[in-house]
Design a protein around this motif. Sequence first.
Motif, PDB file in Angstrom:
ATOM      1  N   GLU A  63       0.818  -1.215   0.000  1.00  0.00           N
ATOM      2  CA  GLU A  63       0.000   0.000   0.000  1.00  0.00           C
ATOM      3  C   GLU A  63       0.847   1.259   0.000  1.00  0.00           C
ATOM      4  OE1 GLU A  63      -2.646  -0.163   3.274  1.00  0.00           O
ATOM      5  OE2 GLU A  63      -3.869  -1.807   2.444  1.00  0.00           O
ATOM      6  N   GLN A  64       2.127   1.130   0.372  1.00  0.00           N
ATOM      7  CA  GLN A  64       3.033   2.290   0.410  1.00  0.00           C
ATOM      8  C   GLN A  64       3.988   2.310  -0.781  1.00  0.00           C
ATOM      9  OE1 GLN A  64       4.409   1.351   4.515  1.00  0.00           O
ATOM     10  NE2 GLN A  64       3.725   3.442   5.016  1.00  0.00           N
ATOM     11  N   TYR A  65       3.652   1.592  -1.802  1.00  0.00           N
ATOM     12  CA  TYR A  65       4.495   1.523  -3.007  1.00  0.00           C
ATOM     13  C   TYR A  65       4.788   2.924  -3.547  1.00  0.00           C
ATOM     14  CZ  TYR A  65       5.807   0.265  -7.839  1.00  0.00           C
ATOM     15  OH  TYR A  65       6.443   0.120  -9.051  1.00  0.00           O
ATOM     16  N   GLY A  66       6.084   3.167  -3.801  1.00  0.00           N
ATOM     17  CA  GLY A  66       6.480   4.455  -4.335  1.00  0.00           C
ATOM     18  C   GLY A  66       6.541   5.571  -3.309  1.00  0.00           C
ATOM     19  N   ARG A  67       6.498   5.224  -2.028  1.00  0.00           N
ATOM     20  CA  ARG A  67       6.553   6.231  -0.976  1.00  0.00           C
ATOM     21  C   ARG A  67       7.820   6.060  -0.146  1.00  0.00           C
ATOM     22  NH1 ARG A  67       1.722   8.388   0.565  1.00  0.00           N
ATOM     23  NH2 ARG A  67       3.111   9.925   1.551  1.00  0.00           N
ATOM     24  N   VAL A  68       8.271   7.162   0.454  1.00  0.00           N
ATOM     25  CA  VAL A  68       9.379   7.094   1.400  1.00  0.00           C
ATOM     26  C   VAL A  68       8.843   6.518   2.706  1.00  0.00           C
ATOM     27  CG1 VAL A  68      11.042   8.430   2.739  1.00  0.00           C
ATOM     28  CG2 VAL A  68      10.627   9.008   0.345  1.00  0.00           C
ATOM     29  N   VAL A  69       9.389   5.378   3.136  1.00  0.00           N
ATOM     30  CA  VAL A  69       8.886   4.685   4.320  1.00  0.00           C
ATOM     31  C   VAL A  69       9.918   4.632   5.440  1.00  0.00           C
ATOM     32  CG1 VAL A  69       7.242   3.298   3.026  1.00  0.00           C
ATOM     33  CG2 VAL A  69       9.573   2.440   3.355  1.00  0.00           C
ATOM     34  N   GLY A  70      11.110   5.166   5.217  1.00  0.00           N
ATOM     35  CA  GLY A  70      12.132   5.212   6.241  1.00  0.00           C
ATOM     36  C   GLY A  70      13.022   6.420   6.048  1.00  0.00           C
ATOM     37  N   TRP A  71      13.552   6.932   7.157  1.00  0.00           N
ATOM     38  CA  TRP A  71      14.339   8.174   7.086  1.00  0.00           C
ATOM     39  C   TRP A  71      15.351   8.184   8.231  1.00  0.00           C
ATOM     40  CZ3 TRP A  71      13.483  12.281   3.574  1.00  0.00           C
ATOM     41  CH2 TRP A  71      14.222  13.436   3.814  1.00  0.00           C
ATOM     42  N   THR A  72      16.620   8.392   7.916  1.00  0.00           N
ATOM     43  CA  THR A  72      17.658   8.506   8.934  1.00  0.00           C
ATOM     44  C   THR A  72      18.435   9.790   8.701  1.00  0.00           C
ATOM     45  OG1 THR A  72      17.883   6.087   9.002  1.00  0.00           O
ATOM     46  CG2 THR A  72      19.659   7.386   9.993  1.00  0.00           C
ATOM     47  N   ASP A  73      18.341  10.727   9.620  1.00  0.00           N
ATOM     48  CA  ASP A  73      19.081  11.982   9.498  1.00  0.00           C
ATOM     49  C   ASP A  73      20.569  11.747   9.735  1.00  0.00           C
ATOM     50  OD1 ASP A  73      17.065  13.789   8.849  1.00  0.00           O
ATOM     51  OD2 ASP A  73      16.537  14.152  10.946  1.00  0.00           O
ATOM     52  N   LEU A  74      21.392  12.433   8.945  1.00  0.00           N
ATOM     53  CA  LEU A  74      22.842  12.380   9.098  1.00  0.00           C
ATOM     54  C   LEU A  74      23.366  13.814   9.186  1.00  0.00           C
ATOM     55  CD1 LEU A  74      23.513   9.395   6.675  1.00  0.00           C
ATOM     56  CD2 LEU A  74      23.546   9.356   9.162  1.00  0.00           C
ATOM     57  N   THR A  75      24.601  14.034   8.851  1.00  0.00           N
ATOM     58  CA  THR A  75      25.243  15.323   9.093  1.00  0.00           C
ATOM     59  C   THR A  75      24.807  16.379   8.075  1.00  0.00           C
ATOM     60  OG1 THR A  75      27.162  14.115   9.890  1.00  0.00           O
ATOM     61  CG2 THR A  75      27.473  16.444   9.401  1.00  0.00           C
ATOM     62  N   PRO A  76      24.452  17.581   8.502  1.00  0.00           N
ATOM     63  CA  PRO A  76      24.200  18.664   7.539  1.00  0.00           C
ATOM     64  C   PRO A  76      25.475  19.004   6.770  1.00  0.00           C
ATOM     65  CG  PRO A  76      23.355  19.225   9.729  1.00  0.00           C
ATOM     66  CD  PRO A  76      24.206  18.006   9.890  1.00  0.00           C
ATOM     67  N   GLY A  77      25.309  19.342   5.498  1.00  0.00           N
ATOM     68  CA  GLY A  77      26.432  19.802   4.688  1.00  0.00           C
ATOM     69  C   GLY A  77      27.374  18.728   4.207  1.00  0.00           C
ATOM     70  N   ALA A  78      27.073  17.451   4.476  1.00  0.00           N
ATOM     71  CA  ALA A  78      27.978  16.378   4.047  1.00  0.00           C
ATOM     72  C   ALA A  78      27.969  16.203   2.534  1.00  0.00           C
ATOM     73  CB  ALA A  78      27.594  15.061   4.728  1.00  0.00           C
ATOM     74  N   GLU A  79      26.853  16.490   1.887  1.00  0.00           N
ATOM     75  CA  GLU A  79      26.550  16.152   0.499  1.00  0.00           C
ATOM     76  C   GLU A  79      26.792  14.659   0.252  1.00  0.00           C
ATOM     77  OE1 GLU A  79      26.441  17.726  -4.027  1.00  0.00           O
ATOM     78  OE2 GLU A  79      26.912  19.063  -2.385  1.00  0.00           O
ATOM     79  N   LEU A  80      25.843  13.863   0.760  1.00  0.00           N
ATOM     80  CA  LEU A  80      25.863  12.428   0.504  1.00  0.00           C
ATOM     81  C   LEU A  80      25.738  12.200  -0.997  1.00  0.00           C
ATOM     82  CD1 LEU A  80      23.514  11.238   3.395  1.00  0.00           C
ATOM     83  CD2 LEU A  80      25.981  11.672   3.436  1.00  0.00           C
ATOM     84  N   HIS A  81      26.503  11.255  -1.504  1.00  0.00           N
ATOM     85  CA  HIS A  81      26.640  11.130  -2.961  1.00  0.00           C
ATOM     86  C   HIS A  81      26.543   9.652  -3.353  1.00  0.00           C
ATOM     87  CE1 HIS A  81      27.757  13.180  -6.688  1.00  0.00           C
ATOM     88  NE2 HIS A  81      28.665  12.252  -6.919  1.00  0.00           N
ATOM     89  N   HIS A  82      27.671   8.959  -3.423  1.00  0.00           N
ATOM     90  CA  HIS A  82      27.666   7.525  -3.702  1.00  0.00           C
ATOM     91  C   HIS A  82      27.855   6.757  -2.393  1.00  0.00           C
ATOM     92  CE1 HIS A  82      28.838   7.784  -8.255  1.00  0.00           C
ATOM     93  NE2 HIS A  82      27.882   8.639  -7.912  1.00  0.00           N
ATOM     94  N   PHE A  83      27.339   5.523  -2.359  1.00  0.00           N
ATOM     95  CA  PHE A  83      27.478   4.713  -1.153  1.00  0.00           C
ATOM     96  C   PHE A  83      27.335   3.254  -1.546  1.00  0.00           C
ATOM     97  CE2 PHE A  83      23.022   5.390  -1.751  1.00  0.00           C
ATOM     98  CZ  PHE A  83      22.335   4.343  -1.163  1.00  0.00           C
ATOM     99  N   GLY A  84      27.587   2.349  -0.594  1.00  0.00           N
ATOM    100  CA  GLY A  84      27.526   0.937  -0.945  1.00  0.00           C
ATOM    101  C   GLY A  84      27.514   0.037   0.270  1.00  0.00           C
ATOM    102  N   TRP A  85      27.437  -1.262   0.001  1.00  0.00           N
ATOM    103  CA  TRP A  85      27.347  -2.274   1.047  1.00  0.00           C
ATOM    104  C   TRP A  85      28.729  -2.632   1.592  1.00  0.00           C
ATOM    105  CZ3 TRP A  85      22.760  -3.194   3.013  1.00  0.00           C
ATOM    106  CH2 TRP A  85      21.616  -3.038   2.213  1.00  0.00           C
ATOM    107  N   ASN A  86      28.737  -3.089   2.831  1.00  0.00           N
ATOM    108  CA  ASN A  86      29.979  -3.550   3.453  1.00  0.00           C
ATOM    109  C   ASN A  86      30.472  -4.857   2.853  1.00  0.00           C
ATOM    110  OD1 ASN A  86      27.622  -4.807   4.802  1.00  0.00           O
ATOM    111  ND2 ASN A  86      29.182  -5.878   6.002  1.00  0.00           N
ATOM    112  N   ALA A  87      29.569  -5.665   2.334  1.00  0.00           N
ATOM    113  CA  ALA A  87      29.936  -6.986   1.812  1.00  0.00           C
ATOM    114  C   ALA A  87      28.987  -7.339   0.679  1.00  0.00           C
ATOM    115  CB  ALA A  87      29.866  -8.037   2.919  1.00  0.00           C
ATOM    116  N   CYS A  88      29.460  -8.182  -0.229  1.00  0.00           N
ATOM    117  CA  CYS A  88      28.653  -8.559  -1.377  1.00  0.00           C
ATOM    118  C   CYS A  88      29.111  -9.931  -1.863  1.00  0.00           C
ATOM    119  CB  CYS A  88      28.774  -7.512  -2.486  1.00  0.00           C
ATOM    120  SG  CYS A  88      30.417  -7.434  -3.238  1.00  0.00           S
TER     121      CYS A  88
END
Length: 470
Positions: free
Chosen positions: A50-75
């Motif tokens: 029922e929440q398809y296409g909606r933001v369902v989770g949110w974690t605040d981090l540091t202001p001004g960091a400009e989060l860009h690329h990221f990835g998993w610890n293991a694969c």
Amino acid sequence: MTSTMDPTFYRSPADAAAAPKEELAYVVAFDRSGQLPDAMTVVDVDPRSEQYGRVVGWTDLTPGAELHHFGWNACSSALMHEGHDTEGLARRYLLVPGLRSSDIHVLDTQPDPRSPRLVKTISSTELSEKAGYSRPHTLHCGPDGVFLTCLGGPLDDPDAPGGIALLDHTTFDVLRAWEADRGPQHFAYDAWWHLTQNVLISSEWGSPSMIEDGLVPELLLGNRYGHTLHFWDLAKGVHQQSIDLGAEHQMVLEVRPSHDPEATWGFVGVVISTADLSASVWRWHRSGPEAPFELEKVITIPAEPADPDLLPPALAPFGAVPPLVSDIDLSVDDRFLYVSCWGTGELKQYDVSDPAHPREVGSVRLGGIVGRRPHPAAPELPLAGGPQMVEVSRDGRRVYVTNSLYGAWDDQFYPDGVGAWMAKLDVDAEGGLTPDPRFFPHGDEFRGRRVHQVRLQGGDASSDSYCYRS
């Protein structure tokens, strides 16, 4: 390998494609003003929800960091490396660098994958002192630990050569610089590998002073941005070969090696040619394990004429919109290559079954500097930005795109703002793309932030290196 190995460590590309579909997408969001906290958002991508296409989770981090690329610890590469097959190793932590702050946030997606928890922050000082780098950009889990490409040198000399920092894959402590001998390499951007062939490939953007305040026209027209691809001994960290694409081919960015572990070919995208404003995709390959690599242009995408009055100041003198290829992605089965044309607002799909001769089979236009084409879910809403970051599901049937490139560059090419939006495209089996009219998180959904890279629950087309053939 123990019986408790994470089931999302797939032995082969075919195993990954046959696995259960993703139900969540992790999407970084940043505040351009630096006033609001940057954030990791979680988007529901399960069409049954029922929440398809909606933001369902949110974690605040540091202001001004400009989060860009990221990835998993293991694969999936964990299946090949001694020390990675320990009991309890899992695709659990997201490592999220701040491209401006140079800090690295470690988020735990368990026990609730919709509520990632910040469990560690690796400071810019630690990265600088232990590896000699800053401006962390892209990361992949691999042999010896987590490989983190960085655009800049140490904090007190950021325009010194960028490169790769190695992080412990369990504690996430910064270990050292990966390179033992960097050879002529100075600029850095992306890095990935042919895992079983002992080859790492790296690419070039520019040093921090060349990018952080926007594209510098004088440097671009002087062909001063990166235009070289590098090949390395993966085990030793030793530079082995450089191929200069030609100075006019500015900003050699995303590298996408074949997912077949026995292959020695892949694609790299070039943002712009100063000769004619076109963009391009090149294929690297070699004839044998001891042969040098070769590079050839296999796709050229021309600029599109436009009314100068509709163009931002940086482009008005040229009377044309460059494609500005800012991301590419290769499906896990190595069948389709996706090319983001952020300037013209187009995502192109190529059949690369014959990688030397790509064939365009699909295209979708959203946004664009001039076009501002709307999404089917909101036909009355002109879109700014364009398909930028692109991520492909493991089975290749779904493609996700977001619209922000990099804060200062957004402002140059879309001076009236880029907003924030994310789209999902359904892929036809023989080629072709269709926007999903039910999936269009945008605007207030992201609370005033811009959105950049997407990672899919359980892995995606640009997260894993496979150890065994399908």
